[in-house]
Scaffold this active site. Structure first.
Site, PDB file in Angstrom:
ATOM      1  N   ARG A  58      12.695 101.423  39.963  1.00  0.00           N
ATOM      2  CA  ARG A  58      14.569 100.687  39.467  1.00  0.00           C
ATOM      3  C   ARG A  58      15.542 100.890  39.310  1.00  0.00           C
ATOM      4  O   ARG A  58      15.870 101.974  38.812  1.00  0.00           O
ATOM      5  CB  ARG A  58      13.612 100.235  37.798  1.00  0.00           C
ATOM      6  CG  ARG A  58      14.940  99.316  36.985  1.00  0.00           C
ATOM      7  CD  ARG A  58      14.955  98.382  37.929  1.00  0.00           C
ATOM      8  NE  ARG A  58      13.293  97.109  37.033  1.00  0.00           N
ATOM      9  CZ  ARG A  58      12.702  96.691  38.140  1.00  0.00           C
ATOM     10  NH1 ARG A  58      14.269  95.806  39.116  1.00  0.00           N
ATOM     11  NH2 ARG A  58      11.618  95.958  38.027  1.00  0.00           N
ATOM     12  N   ARG A  84       9.913  98.542  50.859  1.00  0.00           N
ATOM     13  CA  ARG A  84      10.393  99.308  49.940  1.00  0.00           C
ATOM     14  C   ARG A  84       9.102 100.333  49.205  1.00  0.00           C
ATOM     15  O   ARG A  84       9.652 101.448  48.723  1.00  0.00           O
ATOM     16  CB  ARG A  84      11.501  98.689  48.474  1.00  0.00           C
ATOM     17  CG  ARG A  84       9.955  97.739  48.105  1.00  0.00           C
ATOM     18  CD  ARG A  84      11.153  97.013  46.718  1.00  0.00           C
ATOM     19  NE  ARG A  84      10.456  95.824  46.003  1.00  0.00           N
ATOM     20  CZ  ARG A  84      10.772  95.356  45.150  1.00  0.00           C
ATOM     21  NH1 ARG A  84      11.608  95.473  43.913  1.00  0.00           N
ATOM     22  NH2 ARG A  84       9.823  94.064  44.028  1.00  0.00           N
ATOM     23  N   HIS A 154      19.014  95.334  48.291  1.00  0.00           N
ATOM     24  CA  HIS A 154      18.565  95.467  46.516  1.00  0.00           C
ATOM     25  C   HIS A 154      19.891  95.581  46.241  1.00  0.00           C
ATOM     26  O   HIS A 154      18.875  96.706  44.695  1.00  0.00           O
ATOM     27  CB  HIS A 154      16.913  94.839  46.325  1.00  0.00           C
ATOM     28  CG  HIS A 154      17.661  93.975  44.905  1.00  0.00           C
ATOM     29  ND1 HIS A 154      17.582  94.692  43.685  1.00  0.00           N
ATOM     30  CD2 HIS A 154      16.446  92.920  44.744  1.00  0.00           C
ATOM     31  CE1 HIS A 154      17.097  93.648  42.721  1.00  0.00           C
ATOM     32  NE2 HIS A 154      16.532  92.788  43.219  1.00  0.00           N
ATOM     33  N   ASP A 198      20.997  85.146  37.958  1.00  0.00           N
ATOM     34  CA  ASP A 198      20.348  85.503  38.972  1.00  0.00           C
ATOM     35  C   ASP A 198      20.257  84.277  40.151  1.00  0.00           C
ATOM     36  O   ASP A 198      19.547  83.095  39.420  1.00  0.00           O
ATOM     37  CB  ASP A 198      19.058  85.309  38.580  1.00  0.00           C
ATOM     38  CG  ASP A 198      17.962  85.920  39.708  1.00  0.00           C
ATOM     39  OD1 ASP A 198      16.472  85.781  39.341  1.00  0.00           O
ATOM     40  OD2 ASP A 198      17.766  85.446  40.443  1.00  0.00           O
ATOM     41  N   GLU A 257      23.816  91.964  45.527  1.00  0.00           N
ATOM     42  CA  GLU A 257      22.140  91.985  46.825  1.00  0.00           C
ATOM     43  C   GLU A 257      22.929  91.421  47.574  1.00  0.00           C
ATOM     44  O   GLU A 257      23.023  90.696  47.910  1.00  0.00           O
ATOM     45  CB  GLU A 257      21.057  91.854  46.600  1.00  0.00           C
ATOM     46  CG  GLU A 257      20.764  92.306  45.760  1.00  0.00           C
ATOM     47  CD  GLU A 257      19.854  91.344  44.517  1.00  0.00           C
ATOM     48  OE1 GLU A 257      18.216  90.997  44.949  1.00  0.00           O
ATOM     49  OE2 GLU A 257      19.253  91.250  43.393  1.00  0.00           O
TER      50      GLU A 257
END
Ligand code: TA6
Length: 286
Positions: A58, A84, A154, A198, A257
């Site tokens: 995170r 990732r 990201h 978002d 991102e």
């Protein structure tokens, strides 16, 4: 440049050069932090980040590849692809004349990843760690057919207070509002935050700047090879639900991102190469 064992037994590359400090986990070639000297860390990492197989760290700069968000056809496939959470190998380490370091990583493919993505598309990530941070994600198509790629760097950026920052550079951009049933809207003025946000800004190829009065700094994000930009803050409830944010941790971060995440996904012809390049710089507060 030092290689050490990280918190989950995975390798970590630590860099301390004349211009900056950084640490990159080999799981995901995941840049976890970057601090130009005399600067607050620019990249945010959750103190509750979990390190373990199959779990994305995170914070930092996760590599979302070869799709962004949920998989279009298979709900069981991992969100944001698999790059990732897979192991990568170091393929290049150089000290550059200006005092920064250039590192190269290559994704290690396996049966597991071929089951998720049955294409021969070697993936490399190059970073230049210095007073600026450059990253370039390079996808080759060694297969016989075109591939359609979704991707994002990201990046989580550290800010003084999400409620006090503004992001310049999207004025007039169309965007998909993922908090409003995916409705398409148009940005007016700078992006500011007072709730879970978002959004996928489409046709966003210009630089954007995170303006942070609290830290008295401007973080400039330049990019090439990316047509959309995702802007995200989970706010309190979503951050709590995700479980790897500290209480109120969402106040100190924002994701910007550089992506090809929507209808701007990239088609790479057989034998072709696609590059997504970004550069993060901190500008003085004038
Ligand atoms: O980039 C925004 C986003 O897609 C959000 O919708 C949220 O899911 C975030 O990424 C984090 O995803 P992750 O899989 O890293 O928890």
């Amino acid at each position: 440049v030092v290689f050490r064992e990280g918190p989950n037994g995975q390798g970590v590359v630590e860099i301390s050069n004349a211009r900056a400090m950084a640490a990159i986990a080999l799981q995901g070639a995941h840049l976890m932090n970057w601090a130009p000297h005399r600067e607050e860390p620019v990249v945010w990492l959750s103190p509750k980040a979990k390190f373990g197989p199959g779990k994305a760290i995170r914070g930092g700069v996760p590599v979302c590849w070869p799709w962004f968000g949920p998989h279009a056809g298979e709900a069981s496939f991992p969100a944001h692809g698999f790059a990732r959470t897979q192991p990568w190998e170091v393929i290049d380490v150089q000290a550059l004349e200006d005092g920064s370091n250039r590192l190269g990583f290559r994704l290690i493919r396996s049966e597991e990843t071929y089951a998720l993505w049955p294409h021969s598309t070697p993936l490399e990530l190059y970073m230049i760690i210095g007073a600026a941070l450059e990253m370039e994600l390079v996808t080759h198509n060694d297969g016989p057919a075109p591939v359609i790629l979704g991707e994002a760097l990201h990046a989580y950026f550290q800010v003084s207070d999400i409620g006090r920052i503004a992001i310049q550079g999207f004025d007039g951009c169309p965007y998909i509002d993922r908090m409003d049933h995916g409705r398409r809207k148009q940005q007016k003025g700078p992006v500011i935050f007072d709730r879970e946000t978002d959004r996928i800004y489409l046709e966003s190829t210009a630089d954007c700047v995170i303006v942070d009065p609290g830290l008295q700094r401007r973080i400039r994000i330049a990019k090439r090879g990316s047509r959309s930009t995702v802007v995200w803050n989970p706010w309190a409830a979503k951050a709590e639900a995700l479980g790897d944010f500290e209480r109120d941790g969402y106040l100190g971060m924002v994701c910007v991102e550089s992506a090809n995440a929507a209808d701007d996904r990239v088609t790479i012809a057989p034998g072709g190469t696609h590059r997504l390049w970004v550069r993060y710089t901190v500008e003085p507060w004038d």
